[in-house]
Design an enzyme around this catalytic site. Structure first.
Site, PDB file in Angstrom:
ATOM      1  N   GLU A 278       0.825  -1.203   0.000  1.00 43.64           N
ATOM      2  CA  GLU A 278       0.000   0.000   0.000  1.00 43.64           C
ATOM      3  C   GLU A 278       0.867   1.264   0.000  1.00 43.64           C
ATOM      4  OE1 GLU A 278      -4.434  -0.266   1.694  1.00 43.64           O
ATOM      5  OE2 GLU A 278      -3.023   0.415   3.211  1.00 43.64           O
ATOM      6  N   HIS A 307       8.176 -26.988  -0.210  1.00 47.13           N
ATOM      7  CA  HIS A 307       7.485 -28.042  -0.951  1.00 47.13           C
ATOM      8  C   HIS A 307       6.331 -27.471  -1.767  1.00 47.13           C
ATOM      9  CE1 HIS A 307       9.641 -31.194   1.321  1.00 47.13           C
ATOM     10  NE2 HIS A 307       9.727 -30.219   2.200  1.00 47.13           N
ATOM     11  N   LYS A 421     -14.051   1.855  -2.711  1.00 46.25           N
ATOM     12  CA  LYS A 421     -14.897   2.273  -1.572  1.00 46.25           C
ATOM     13  C   LYS A 421     -16.122   3.014  -2.092  1.00 46.25           C
ATOM     14  CE  LYS A 421     -11.510   3.017   2.104  1.00 46.25           C
ATOM     15  NZ  LYS A 421     -10.850   4.029   2.907  1.00 46.25           N
TER      16      LYS A 421
HETATM   17  O1  PA5 Z   1      -2.953   1.906   5.987  1.00 49.20           O
HETATM   18  C1  PA5 Z   1      -4.072   2.382   5.910  1.00 49.20           C
HETATM   19  O2  PA5 Z   1      -4.295   3.596   6.063  1.00 49.20           O
HETATM   20  C2  PA5 Z   1      -5.279   1.503   5.643  1.00 49.20           C
HETATM   21  O3  PA5 Z   1      -4.936   0.195   5.372  1.00 49.20           O
HETATM   22  C3  PA5 Z   1      -6.220   1.526   6.846  1.00 49.20           C
HETATM   23  O4  PA5 Z   1      -5.563   1.037   7.966  1.00 49.20           O
HETATM   24  C4  PA5 Z   1      -7.491   0.710   6.598  1.00 49.20           C
HETATM   25  O5  PA5 Z   1      -8.110   1.130   5.427  1.00 49.20           O
HETATM   26  C5  PA5 Z   1      -8.465   0.860   7.765  1.00 49.20           C
HETATM   27  O6  PA5 Z   1      -8.793   2.215   7.951  1.00 49.20           O
HETATM   28  P1  PA5 Z   1      -9.465   2.734   9.274  1.00 49.20           P
HETATM   29  O7  PA5 Z   1      -8.515   2.546  10.392  1.00 49.20           O
HETATM   30  O8  PA5 Z   1      -9.751   4.177   9.007  1.00 49.20           O
HETATM   31  O9  PA5 Z   1     -10.714   1.938   9.465  1.00 49.20           O
END
Ligand code: PA5
Length: 445
Positions: A278, A307, A421
């Site tokens: 990410e 394996h 989203k």
């Molecule tokens: O790294 C990030 O920002 C995302 O992976 C969030 O952790 C994830 O989308 C969850 O978001 P939130 O904590 O706002 O629910």
């Protein structure tokens, strides 16, 4: 420092013929530039995770001692950066520390997962920790709403004591709920993004609940942070690993394999998978030019995946950099008995320990990959404990922002996640998304 490193096979040697040249002086300019940009961001207070080793844990520790007698289980309701670190720490230490309190993580809206968790816990003895920085994430909120109803029905008078919320200090729906309904709460700092937040209240609260020493965790992170403060690439393992991955990425090695030889560290590889994917997978650089960079993180488990995956890693495309994780000493080990001394097929195993076999196979895989000219490195945990895990987490968080700086992208955002989203909101009928719903309906025909 407790972790130790072997970077030999990232560089050209007798086996790694096409490895990087170990003379890195040619890269000093980009190293310095990336280092300066990190220093600038730290000054601007953007990289809050660097300051977490100094975090005061008193409020968490006090809360835990208040509720300790009341609960045996904690269920984290969160996803992504609000769940993966919690899981990773618990998995790493559950058996090594003999933890008796249980952590469950509901990080999906798969109804079977929710059912499975609910059928394993005694509701009366369970605390639910809703973790969401934004306070609005659909997956987390939907499971929270279900749990809230269950708790209200089961304990109409004191359901609130079963809920603790970790969210932004001012923003988001959940913060409003805390204010109006009065749940116990913890905060996610503004300057620490989800996937960098395991050492905030996000990861520390559930860890402290199950009996992990969170102060040791932070102390380990501090040791690594201080070690990685220098721009001298030969003294800074986070920068060295970041540079090596960056240079290999430029050569087309677009896959980064993390392969722990310890089941307990497998979820830590999952945590890494999110951090690396990410943070670095980006379409635009800082100048808004299209660059399409990133390296696909893959997790593998030794010896199990010898394996399953190693055939590909040795003889398939030479497009991977592998990082092994080794544990020197396990709390529980077994001697392999010599039951058939007359049979050469198994007699060599007799009298050895299982951990010796595990770590020998790790070394054997390193040699095998190297003989196929596949770059690799190794990080050794003397044992799995809080201090070493804190070091490991900080190592990878620094490595990630450093690699992001080398790539000249923003490792802290995730614009690519938004489209999905919005489509979900539109399809689920959220107010304000009618236009998007019409567009999707047109596409679907
Ligand atoms: O790294 C990030 O920002 C995302 O992976 C969030 O952790 C994830 O989308 C969850 O978001 P939130 O904590 O706002 O629910």
């Amino acid at each position: 420092m407790s972790l130790s490193f072997n970077f030999t096979n990232l560089f050209q040697n007798e086996l790694i013929k096409t490895g990087l040249n170990s003379d890195l002086t040619a890269y000093q300019e980009i190293i310095d530039k990336a280092h300066q940009s990190i220093l600038k961001q730290r000054k601007e207070d953007i990289l809050g995770f660097y300051n977490l080793p100094e975090k005061n844990t008193e409020r968490i520790n006090n809360y835990i001692s208040q509720i300790d007698q009341d609960f045996d289980n904690i269920v984290v309701l969160g996803i992504g950066g609000s769940a993966l670190g919690n899981k990773a720490l618990y998995s790493a230490l559950r058996i090594e520390k003999g933890l008796t309190k249980k952590l469950y993580v509901a990080d999906n809206v798969d109804p079977t997962l929710v059912y499975d968790i609910l059928s394993q816990i005694e509701l009366k003895r369970t605390l639910f920790n809703v973790v969401t920085k934004s306070g609005t994430t659909a997956e987390t909120m939907s499971v929270f709403l279900i749990i809230l109803q269950i708790l209200k029905e089961a304990f109409p008078k004191d359901y609130k004591k079963h809920i603790v919320v970790t969210t932004d200090k001012d923003k988001g729906f959940l913060r409003q709920v805390i204010k109006s309904e009065g749940y116990y709460d913890f905060e996610v700092p503004d300057n620490v993004g989800g996937r960098f937040s395991v050492l905030t209240d996000v990861g520390l609260l559930s860890s402290a609940f199950v009996g992990i020493n969170i102060d040791e965790l932070l102390a380990g992170a501090g040791t690594m942070r201080d070690l990685c403060a220098t721009s001298d690439i030969n003294q800074n393992p986070a920068y060295l690993m970041g540079l090596a991955h960056y240079l290999y990425m430029k050569e087309g090695k677009n896959i980064s394999v993390m392969m722990p030889y310890a089941n307990a560290l497998y979820d830590m590889a999952d945590w890494y998978r999110q951090l690396w994917a990410e943070s670095l997978g980006k379409k635009y650089n800082l100048d808004k030019e299209e660059v399409y960079v990133g390296q696909t993180p893959v997790k593998a488990l030794g010896t199990t995946d010898q394996h399953s995956q190693v055939q590909l890693y040795r003889e398939g495309p030479n497009d991977k950099v592998t990082t092994f994780l080794t544990v020197d000493s396990f709390k529980h080990d077994y001697n392999i008995p010599s039951i058939y001394p007359e049979r050469d097929e198994v007699n060599y195993l007799g009298g050895q320990t299982l951990s010796k076999l595990l770590n020998t196979e790790r070394l054997a895989t390193e040699i095998a990959l190297s003989k196929s000219d596949r770059p690799n490195c190794n990080i050794t945990f003397p044992k799995i404990n809080e201090k070493n895990l804190g070091e490991f987490i900080m190592l990878y968080e620094i490595m990630t922002v450093f690699t992001g700086a080398l790539l000249e992208i923003d490792p802290l955002d995730q614009p690519g996640v938004e489209e999905g989203k919005i489509a979900t909101y539109a399809l689920m009928g959220k107010k304000g998304y009618d236009k998007e719903r019409e567009e999707i309906e047109k596409i679907l025909g």
